[in-house]
Enzyme design. Structure first.
Site, mmCIF file in Angstrom:
data_model
loop_
_atom_site.group_PDB
_atom_site.id
_atom_site.type_symbol
_atom_site.label_atom_id
_atom_site.label_comp_id
_atom_site.label_asym_id
_atom_site.label_seq_id
_atom_site.Cartn_x
_atom_site.Cartn_y
_atom_site.Cartn_z
ATOM 1 C CG HIS A 78 16.659 -61.926 53.483
ATOM 2 N ND1 HIS A 78 17.322 -60.724 53.562
ATOM 3 C CD2 HIS A 78 17.364 -62.674 52.602
ATOM 4 C CE1 HIS A 78 18.384 -60.755 52.757
ATOM 5 N NE2 HIS A 78 18.422 -61.925 52.150
ATOM 6 C CG ASP A 183 21.197 -60.330 49.511
ATOM 7 O OD1 ASP A 183 20.173 -60.873 49.940
ATOM 8 O OD2 ASP A 183 22.342 -60.576 49.959
ATOM 9 C CD GLU A 212 19.772 -64.232 54.549
ATOM 10 O OE1 GLU A 212 20.225 -65.171 53.886
ATOM 11 O OE2 GLU A 212 20.309 -63.096 54.549
ATOM 12 C CD GLU A 213 21.999 -60.223 54.194
ATOM 13 O OE1 GLU A 213 23.012 -60.894 54.438
ATOM 14 O OE2 GLU A 213 21.547 -60.043 53.054
ATOM 15 C CG ASP A 235 18.458 -64.548 49.433
ATOM 16 O OD1 ASP A 235 18.801 -63.405 49.089
ATOM 17 O OD2 ASP A 235 18.595 -64.969 50.599
ATOM 18 C CG HIS A 326 26.143 -58.411 51.447
ATOM 19 N ND1 HIS A 326 26.407 -59.192 52.548
ATOM 20 C CD2 HIS A 326 24.950 -58.830 50.993
ATOM 21 C CE1 HIS A 326 25.419 -60.045 52.743
ATOM 22 N NE2 HIS A 326 24.520 -59.847 51.791
HETATM 23 ZN ZN LIG Z 1 19.992 -62.536 50.840
#
Ligand SMILES: [Zn+2]
Length: 361
Positions: A78, A183, A212-213, A235, A326
């Site tokens: 992603h 990520d 994706e998130e 990922d 994140h």
């Molecule tokens: Zn991811």
């Protein structure tokens, strides 16, 4: 083919690390992945037979192999990252915002950000310690009480709908790499390397996905359009090899740095196809590549959307573990990234065209 123009094996060296730097420094918050997409297209176009961008912004590429009965293998990474969306102009360079994707509001205050396509520098402003009371410092801060401050000079360049990311530049730290959005720029960089050194025994279908998130929104339409026999999702999964907030030491790691690619058997959204899990494990053991089994539990990848398309698509995920995903800066080990690429490439070489439908009971 003469030996000199045989495709070289994919690898991670100085050029690939420079590419990861370029990818992680780009801003590509869910729903506005244009900056990353243009880098991906620049690198994918010369290497593949077909490439297109769908209506959501997914990049879909096909690199055909040679020989009869080769399987159509979808590889997914992603392009989007968690971040912020500007929602209102409060004038004087102050902007209200919302989070996009899973972000913990506790660590937002005081963080530098880049806003919009021009990466306008800003700060998620908050009161300095001099102006807060003891009571206030014990309370969580809500997003509503925070503003992104770019200063009055740049205020006219920022508009509602613009995205913002943490302003973290890529850094190499000995055996580790530190950046925002590892990520899933690790997955994107890995997939770019595989697309440009595609094995000949398969048709490689590559999906660089959007959104994706915010709920695996791009991957579903990408997998439907490409209609593969099986899928491997690349990922980055949170490494948990650090003490818990309560001060206790973890005895059951979700994933840890330095232990190799994390192979998924199950997560919140997917039960991995057991044949693909076995294939990855056997490939790793045969090739002497370290690996770890990601423990089931929270989180998920694009596999959650991919495996439910059409008549079902056997799917598995492989992740490079990274700490602090994140957050403004994550950390991974270069060795884990290298071993992930090596494992996925070896696994692709070991795939044949046997049916991927489930037979018997
Ligand atoms: Zn991811």
């Amino acid at each position: 083919m003469t030996p000199t123009n045989l495709p070289k094996n994919p690898k991670i060296g100085a050029a690939q690390i420079r590419l990861l730097e370029r990818l992680t420094n780009a801003c590509s918050v869910s729903g506005d992945e244009g900056e990353l997409r243009s880098i991906v297209l620049e690198l994918v176009r010369p290497a593949v037979d077909e490439v297109r961008v769908d209506a959501l912004g997914n990049v879909l590429a096909t690199k055909r192999g040679q020989g009869e009965g080769r399987p159509k293998v979808l590889l997914v990474a992603h392009m989007d990252e968690v971040g912020f969306i500007i929602t209102h102009d409060d004038n004087e360079g102050f902007f209200r915002f919302e989070t996009v994707g899973g972000a913990d509001v506790r660590y937002l205050a005081g963080k530098p950000v880049w806003v919009g396509k021009e990466h306008i520098p800003g700060i998620i402003g908050s009161k300095p310690i001099h102006l807060t009371t003891w009571e206030e410092r014990r309370q969580p801060i809500s997003v509503d009480s925070l503003r992104i401050d770019v200063g009055p000079g740049n205020g006219s360049k920022v508009k509602p709908g613009d995205r913002a990311t943490f302003a973290t530049s890529f850094t190499r730290l000995g055996p580790s790499l530190r950046a925002k959005a590892l990520d899933d720029r690790l997955g994107v960089a890995t997939l770019l390397e595989l697309v440009t050194h595609a094995p000949q025994n398969i048709d490689l279908l590559a999906a660089f996905t959007v959104q994706e998130e915010v709920g695996l929104r791009g991957a579903g339409v990408a997998a439907y359009a490409l209609d593969p026999d099986l899928a491997i999702v690349l990922d980055s999964t949170p490494a948990h090899d650090l003490p818990s907030w309560d001060g206790s030491e973890n005895t059951r790691y979700d994933a840890r740095l330095g232990a190799g690619p994390a192979i998924y058997v199950a997560d919140r959204a997917t039960l991995s196809d057991p044949r693909l899990v076995r294939h990855l494990v056997e490939t790793a053991e045969k090739a002497g590549i370290p690996y770890q089994i990601r423990q089931p539990g929270g989180g998920g990848t694009d596999a959650g959307a991919v495996h439910r398309q059409r008549a079902g698509i056997p799917s598995v995920s492989v992740s490079v573990p990274a700490r602090y995903n994140h957050t403004p800066a994550a950390i991974c080990r270069l060795s884990d990234w290298k071993n992930t690429l090596a494992l996925v490439y070896a696994a692709l070489l070991g795939l044949d065209g046997k049916g991927w439908k489930v037979e018997g009971v």
